[in-house]
Scaffold this active site. Sequence first.
Site, short mmCIF file in Angstrom:
data_model
loop_
_atom_site.label_atom_id
_atom_site.label_comp_id
_atom_site.label_asym_id
_atom_site.label_seq_id
_atom_site.Cartn_x
_atom_site.Cartn_y
_atom_site.Cartn_z
CG HIS A 99 -2.08 -1.02 1.02
ND1 HIS A 99 -2.90 -1.43 2.05
CD2 HIS A 99 -2.52 -1.70 -0.08
CE1 HIS A 99 -3.78 -2.32 1.61
NE2 HIS A 99 -3.57 -2.51 0.31
CB THR A 143 -4.14 -7.84 8.23
OG1 THR A 143 -5.11 -7.37 7.28
CG2 THR A 143 -3.79 -9.29 7.92
CB SER A 144 -9.45 -6.60 9.58
OG SER A 144 -9.18 -5.73 8.49
C1 BJW Z 1 -3.93 -6.90 16.39
C2 BJW Z 1 -3.36 -6.07 17.37
C3 BJW Z 1 -2.21 -6.56 18.03
C4 BJW Z 1 -5.05 -5.04 16.56
N1 BJW Z 1 -1.73 -7.77 17.68
N2 BJW Z 1 -3.44 -8.09 16.09
C5 BJW Z 1 -16.27 -5.29 -2.23
C6 BJW Z 1 -15.71 -6.55 -2.17
C7 BJW Z 1 -14.35 -6.76 -2.39
C8 BJW Z 1 -13.52 -5.70 -2.70
C9 BJW Z 1 -14.07 -4.44 -2.75
C10 BJW Z 1 -15.43 -4.24 -2.54
N3 BJW Z 1 -15.67 -2.90 -2.63
C11 BJW Z 1 -14.50 -2.26 -2.92
C12 BJW Z 1 -13.53 -3.19 -2.99
C13 BJW Z 1 -12.08 -2.94 -3.27
C14 BJW Z 1 -11.37 -2.35 -2.07
C15 BJW Z 1 -11.68 -3.20 -0.84
O1 BJW Z 1 -11.08 -4.23 -0.59
N4 BJW Z 1 -12.61 -2.75 -0.02
C16 BJW Z 1 -13.03 -3.52 1.16
C17 BJW Z 1 -12.98 -2.64 2.41
C18 BJW Z 1 -14.42 -4.07 0.89
N5 BJW Z 1 -9.95 -2.43 -2.39
C19 BJW Z 1 -9.35 -1.46 -3.08
O2 BJW Z 1 -9.94 -0.46 -3.45
C20 BJW Z 1 -7.90 -1.70 -3.43
N6 BJW Z 1 -7.71 -1.51 -4.81
C21 BJW Z 1 -8.35 -2.23 -5.73
O3 BJW Z 1 -9.12 -3.13 -5.44
O4 BJW Z 1 -8.06 -1.87 -7.00
C22 BJW Z 1 -8.75 -2.49 -8.07
C23 BJW Z 1 -8.26 -1.84 -9.33
C24 BJW Z 1 -7.72 -2.63 -10.33
C25 BJW Z 1 -7.25 -2.02 -11.50
C26 BJW Z 1 -7.36 -0.64 -11.67
C27 BJW Z 1 -7.91 0.14 -10.67
C28 BJW Z 1 -8.37 -0.45 -9.49
C29 BJW Z 1 -7.01 -0.70 -2.71
C30 BJW Z 1 -7.09 -0.84 -1.23
C31 BJW Z 1 -6.27 0.27 -0.59
C32 BJW Z 1 -6.43 0.28 0.91
N7 BJW Z 1 -5.87 1.47 1.43
C33 BJW Z 1 -5.76 1.66 2.85
C34 BJW Z 1 -5.19 3.06 3.12
C35 BJW Z 1 -3.69 3.05 2.76
C36 BJW Z 1 -3.05 4.38 2.93
C37 BJW Z 1 -3.08 4.88 4.36
O5 BJW Z 1 -2.85 4.15 5.35
O6 BJW Z 1 -3.32 6.06 4.48
O7 BJW Z 1 -4.91 0.65 3.41
S1 BJW Z 1 -7.31 1.41 3.73
C38 BJW Z 1 -6.60 0.58 5.11
O8 BJW Z 1 -7.03 -0.81 5.15
C39 BJW Z 1 -5.08 0.57 4.85
C40 BJW Z 1 -4.70 -0.81 5.34
O9 BJW Z 1 -3.46 -1.20 4.79
C41 BJW Z 1 -5.88 -1.65 4.90
C42 BJW Z 1 -5.99 -2.95 5.65
O10 BJW Z 1 -6.22 -2.72 7.00
P1 BJW Z 1 -5.52 -3.64 8.08
O11 BJW Z 1 -4.07 -3.46 8.04
O12 BJW Z 1 -6.03 -5.02 7.98
O13 BJW Z 1 -6.02 -2.93 9.45
P2 BJW Z 1 -7.42 -3.14 10.22
O14 BJW Z 1 -7.56 -1.99 11.13
O15 BJW Z 1 -8.52 -3.44 9.31
O16 BJW Z 1 -7.17 -4.47 11.08
C43 BJW Z 1 -6.25 -4.53 12.15
C44 BJW Z 1 -6.26 -5.94 12.68
O17 BJW Z 1 -5.24 -6.05 13.64
C45 BJW Z 1 -7.59 -6.34 13.35
O18 BJW Z 1 -7.96 -7.62 12.86
C46 BJW Z 1 -7.23 -6.41 14.82
O19 BJW Z 1 -7.93 -7.43 15.50
C47 BJW Z 1 -5.76 -6.71 14.78
N8 BJW Z 1 -4.97 -6.23 15.91
N9 BJW Z 1 -4.06 -4.92 17.45
C48 BJW Z 1 -2.35 -8.51 16.72
N10 BJW Z 1 -1.59 -5.85 18.97
#
Ligand code: BJW
Length: 242
Positions: free
Chosen positions: A119, A187-188
């Site tokens: 990302h 990650t979630s």
């Molecule tokens: C612990 C803990 C401890 C806490 N020990 N554990 C419907 C279905 C499927 C897909 C889609 C849909 N609608 C839209 C989409 C696509 C979309 C998507 O997936 N959306 C879903 C939300 C539904 N995806 C996209 O848009 C991606 N691009 C794409 O699909 O492109 C297609 C394309 C193709 C060709 C041309 C054009 C387009 C892009 C996704 C980008 C995500 N960006 C972000 C922001 C990044 C920049 C920034 O940070 O400012 O990325 S959003 C945010 O979520 C960030 C993260 O990297 C990402 C994932 O989150 P993460 O890391 O999992 O964090 P959390 O908070 O969700 O989870 C934390 C976890 O830790 C929890 O489980 C806790 O329990 C745990 N935890 N403390 C161990 N101490």
Amino acid sequence: MKHLVEKAAELLNKARAVVAVTGAGVSAESGIPTFRGEDGLWNTYRAEDLATPEAFAKNPALVWQWYNWRRGLFRKSSPNPAHVALAKMENGPFDFTLVTQNIDGLHSLAGSKNVLEVHGSIWRIRCDTCGYVEHNETVPLPEPPFCTCGAPLRPDVVWFGEALEAGIIGKVMEALMRAEVVIVAGTSSVVYPAASFAVTAMQAGAACIEVNLHNTPLTPMADVAICGKAGDIMPQIVKAIL
Ligand code: BJW
Ligand code: ZN
């Protein structure tokens, strides 16, 4: 818990290639907020207003306010025991690739050399008009900073609706295809395509170890699911294999 760590170590000790996929939970113990869950950023802020190309086009100042705040927070943070343990995994008896969704740079600060930041990085800024990219650690930046071509510069991160960089995804896929174990930590597993990485590795024959405070959509598919803090569990796993 001890039994599950031993089971994870057993899988890792047999593996020739391992991939770890990390998310915001791995940086939570460094004081960096996650996105989802009780104290998650998306409870206070709307992703649509801050993490989409449309939001940046509409209000680059607002987007930069948010990123300046986060850059300040990240700069004050240090790697925690989970980052350190994952860095040590590079010394394991297997080929090791770290794939992170995090943009904070803490894995590299902890000493990881082979990190694929899918990302992007908050420490790079870029121009979508002329393609200029630079490493930049100034905090705060103007809201927004401008490129010499006149367009507003943006954080070099992947927002919703944007494609992940093809070159990086190619390297991720190669590593997933080789992997005999995939570790998924903090990650979630709801944001695609990163959420599919472990499944891709499993479909190619890898075993899956999940480390998370809570259950995720991946938990029922994992061979070993360890419920706990990454900063507690990852060092225990590394101690059991190195
Ligand atoms: C612990 C803990 C401890 C806490 N020990 N554990 C419907 C279905 C499927 C897909 C889609 C849909 N609608 C839209 C989409 C696509 C979309 C998507 O997936 N959306 C879903 C939300 C539904 N995806 C996209 O848009 C991606 N691009 C794409 O699909 O492109 C297609 C394309 C193709 C060709 C041309 C054009 C387009 C892009 C996704 C980008 C995500 N960006 C972000 C922001 C990044 C920049 C920034 O940070 O400012 O990325 S959003 C945010 O979520 C960030 C993260 O990297 C990402 C994932 O989150 P993460 O890391 O999992 O964090 P959390 O908070 O969700 O989870 C934390 C976890 O830790 C929890 O489980 C806790 O329990 C745990 N935890 N403390 C161990 N101490
Ligand atoms: Zn430019």
